[in-house]
Design an enzyme around this catalytic site. Structure first.
Site, PDB file in Angstrom:
ATOM      1  N   ASP A   8      -3.111   0.971  -0.074  1.00 52.53           N
ATOM      2  CA  ASP A   8      -1.797   0.756   0.520  1.00 52.53           C
ATOM      3  C   ASP A   8      -1.345   2.043   1.192  1.00 52.53           C
ATOM      4  O   ASP A   8      -1.320   3.107   0.552  1.00 52.53           O
ATOM      5  CB  ASP A   8      -0.783   0.343  -0.553  1.00 52.53           C
ATOM      6  CG  ASP A   8      -1.049  -1.062  -1.081  1.00 52.53           C
ATOM      7  OD1 ASP A   8      -1.975  -1.724  -0.569  1.00 52.53           O
ATOM      8  OD2 ASP A   8      -0.331  -1.488  -1.997  1.00 52.53           O
ATOM      9  N   ASP A 129       2.856 -14.329  -0.307  1.00 54.18           N
ATOM     10  CA  ASP A 129       3.441 -13.533  -1.381  1.00 54.18           C
ATOM     11  C   ASP A 129       4.589 -14.327  -1.991  1.00 54.18           C
ATOM     12  O   ASP A 129       5.520 -14.723  -1.281  1.00 54.18           O
ATOM     13  CB  ASP A 129       3.951 -12.201  -0.835  1.00 54.18           C
ATOM     14  CG  ASP A 129       2.871 -11.460  -0.044  1.00 54.18           C
ATOM     15  OD1 ASP A 129       1.703 -11.528  -0.460  1.00 54.18           O
ATOM     16  OD2 ASP A 129       3.199 -10.825   0.968  1.00 54.18           O
TER      17      ASP A 129
END
Length: 248
Positions: A8, A129
């Protein structure tokens, strides 16, 4: 089943957030390219890279770093975060990205997802998500009034063959994956599912590996690898055990 290390990116660094919150960030490395090479050296067959700045801003902000990661390794890299138009998809694919992950646009602009799927086929993945079963968008800052399962069905009809399912409440928490939600997803739709969020122990890897016959293609692992609660080598041994046991 693939074990997919997560990288990330925020401000060019390799970080992890807890439940997608910027105020709960841990910086693991100032050199994401070196991190990518480590995972490749350990046997990773695919890397998962997320442009966190891009996810919050609505357009990629770490393209230079992403390009450097692609040049640093010889394995495929899938990328998500703030990708919301065709030119950006094309630019990433031209850079050498293996798969482009679309998230917010699946809610905001489903026509774009359809066009991308028509043009680029399986190089397009939809990231779904979920927070309490509902789809979260805009870097997880907003929750849409659409069930995750409903969205999976919609993108499946567009021709999407693969989705990444993340339970936000588990992401970065080391609480374990939401096995019930993942199992419900893979048994309800005819798409390949990559699970994400909450993996904390080697037992979590074992539990997800038991769902591969239902359609769980891989698991993205982030904090557990960086915090050392899961050994990447041990995880690989688990998912490769059945393959190695097959007769020649």
């Amino acid at each position: 089943m693939l074990i997919i290390p997560a990288i990330d990116l925020r401000a060019g660094k390799c970080v992890r957030l807890v439940e997608g919150r910027l105020d709960r960030e841990t910086v693991y490395s100032d050199n994401p390219m070196a991190v990518a090479r480590i995972w490749e050296g350990n046997g990773a067959r695919l890397l998962h890279v997320v442009d966190l700045d891009g996810a919050f801003a609505g357009s990629p902000k770490n393209l230079e770093t992403i390009n450097s990661i692609i040049e640093a390794v010889g394995i495929p890299v899938q990328v998500g975060g703030g990708i919301r138009d065709i030119p950006t998809i094309e630019r990433l694919l031209q850079m050498g990205v293996a798969r482009v992950i679309l998230g917010t646009v699946a809610i905001r602009n489903p026509e774009l997802v359809q066009e991308a799927c028509d043009r680029f086929g399986e190089r397009i993945v939809v990231g779904i998500d979920a927070r309490d079963g509902k789809v979260a968008i805009e870097g997880w800052g907003l929750t849409a009034e659409k069930d995750a399962l409903e969205l999976v069905n919609e993108v499946s009809k567009m021709g999407i063959k693969r989705v990444i399912f993340t339970d936000i409440s588990r992401d970065g928490t080391l609480k374990g994956p939401n096995l019930e939600a993942i199992k419900k997803l893979v048994t309800s739709v005819d798409v390949k599912v990559i699970a994400s969020g909450g993996v904390s122990t080697i037992d979590d890897i074992k539990s997800l590996n038991e769902l591969k016959h239902l359609g769980v293609e891989g698991v993205i692992v982030g904090k557990a690898l960086y915090a050392g609660t899961v050994s990447f080598t041990e995880a690989l041994e688990i998912v490769n055990k059945e393959r190695s046991a097959l007769p020649c």
